[in-house]
Design an enzyme around this catalytic site. Structure first.
Site, short mmCIF file in Angstrom:
data_model
loop_
_atom_site.label_atom_id
_atom_site.label_comp_id
_atom_site.label_asym_id
_atom_site.label_seq_id
_atom_site.Cartn_x
_atom_site.Cartn_y
_atom_site.Cartn_z
N LYS A 12 0.86 -1.21 0.00
CA LYS A 12 0.00 0.00 0.00
C LYS A 12 0.88 1.24 0.00
CE LYS A 12 0.89 1.18 4.49
NZ LYS A 12 1.74 2.30 4.86
N ALA A 100 9.44 -0.38 5.28
CA ALA A 100 9.63 0.67 4.27
C ALA A 100 8.44 1.63 4.22
CB ALA A 100 9.82 0.02 2.89
N GLY A 105 4.23 -6.40 5.74
CA GLY A 105 3.89 -7.34 6.81
C GLY A 105 2.39 -7.34 7.09
N ASP A 139 -2.55 -1.39 10.24
CA ASP A 139 -2.76 -1.30 8.78
C ASP A 139 -3.41 -2.55 8.19
OD1 ASP A 139 -1.62 1.18 8.69
OD2 ASP A 139 0.35 0.47 8.03
#
Ligand code: C5P
Length: 298
Positions: A12, A100, A105, A139
């Site tokens: 994303k 990043a 993950g 997330d």
């Protein structure tokens, strides 16, 4: 017996990210516009004859431990089931750079929830999977659904938006820079909380106004993390500056260090990727996606 199947776990971007304030539970409230992109890890689910429950393999040995979010998703789901679950071997092939700001993950965790719900025939519906997702990470809820969305709360409250018009996405990563989300939040100055509004961006996406989206992304302030994160790494700072000098308008995704450039023009995207490499960065050419098809099975 279940057959082997494969799921993609898409990365994303945060097109815009505004941290609003610190909460009593140690998390931060935020508002962020998130976008699924084509860069993805792959998870395979196949029957495992050697036993019950699950076994896990990861192409990156550093990520193969029990603390991997895929394992945490598997143990969370298996703890909910009273019956004996058929053995499954989950293999994770990593493509998305780790730590990043690209949600690699989290997306693996979301794909594990969807894949195991299917493999173990648990029949869990979307509302339950979203609750489990939020337990695994802020997330993960967005990654379950994909597409284009605004996330609020600590990131788990999702409001789906009109799909973003198609863009090529050039990702630019400084070599050897990894930033954990927790560490990135600690670098923020509370005076910056709530200073960034995403309303113009959200409005532009809702009416599909590509020019207004481009103008917003070209602005100098699109992410509360950008100043602290870019100042905090000399290599990232240099890469960002050189892309700015070429008028490529790089923006920071999440808590970084990934920078991204959006363009509707393929030749422009190729030249931008070339410029990233010329300036010492690692480049990935990707594109925007419109949503997770795996919901069809829920
Ligand atoms: O939710 P997740 O496990 O991805 O968060 C990792 C860390 O990032 C949390 O432990 C917390 O320190 C920080 N965080 C935060 N506010 C958020 C999301 C994450 O402070 N909204």
């Amino acid at each position: 017996m279940q057959k082997k199947f494969v799921l993609k776990a898409s990365a994303k971007l945060n097109l815009g990210l505004s941290v609003l304030g610190r909460r009593a539970d140690g998390y931060h409230n935020l508002e962020t516009v998130m976008q699924q992109i084509s860069l993805a890890d792959t998870l395979t689910f196949e029957p495992c004859t050697t036993g019950r429950g699950w076994t896990f393999f990861c192409s990156d040995p550093d990520l193969a431990g029990d603390e991997n979010l895929v394992c945490r998703a598997a143990s969370l789901l298996s703890s909910l089931s009273a019956s004996v679950l058929p053995g499954v071997r989950i293999s994770l092939y990593k493509n998305t750079p780790v730590q990043a700001g690209l949600g690699g993950g989290s997306s693996d965790a979301a794909a594990a929830l969807l894949g195991l719900n299917r493999f173990w025939q648990l029949g869990l519906k979307k509302d339950v999977l979203l609750i489990l997702a939020a337990r695994l990470g802020s997330d993960v809820s967005f990654c379950l659904q994909g597409g284009t969305a605004v996330a609020r709360g600590r990131g788990e409250l999702i409001e789906q938006l009109h799909p973003l018009p198609f863009y090529w996405v050039v990702l630019a990563l400084p070599p050897q820079v990894h930033i954990s989300t927790g560490a990135a939040y600690k670098m923020l100055d509370p005076l910056d909380f709530g200073k960034l509004s995403l309303q113009e961006l959200i409005k532009a996406i809702e009416i599909g106004d590509r020019k207004a989206i481009d103008d917003w992304l070209a602005g100098s302030y699109t992410n509360t993390f950008q100043e602290a994160i870019i100042k905090g790494s000399a290599t990232l700072g240099r890469l960002n500056r050189s892309l700015q000098l070429l008028s490529l308008n790089p923006a920071l995704s999440g808590s970084g260090p990934a920078l991204f450039i959006l363009t509707a023009d393929y030749n422009m995207a190729r030249s931008a990727a070339y410029a990233v490499r010329e300036n010492g960065g690692k480049a990935f050419l990707s594109w925007t996606m419109t949503g997770n098809r795996e919901w069809l099975y829920v």
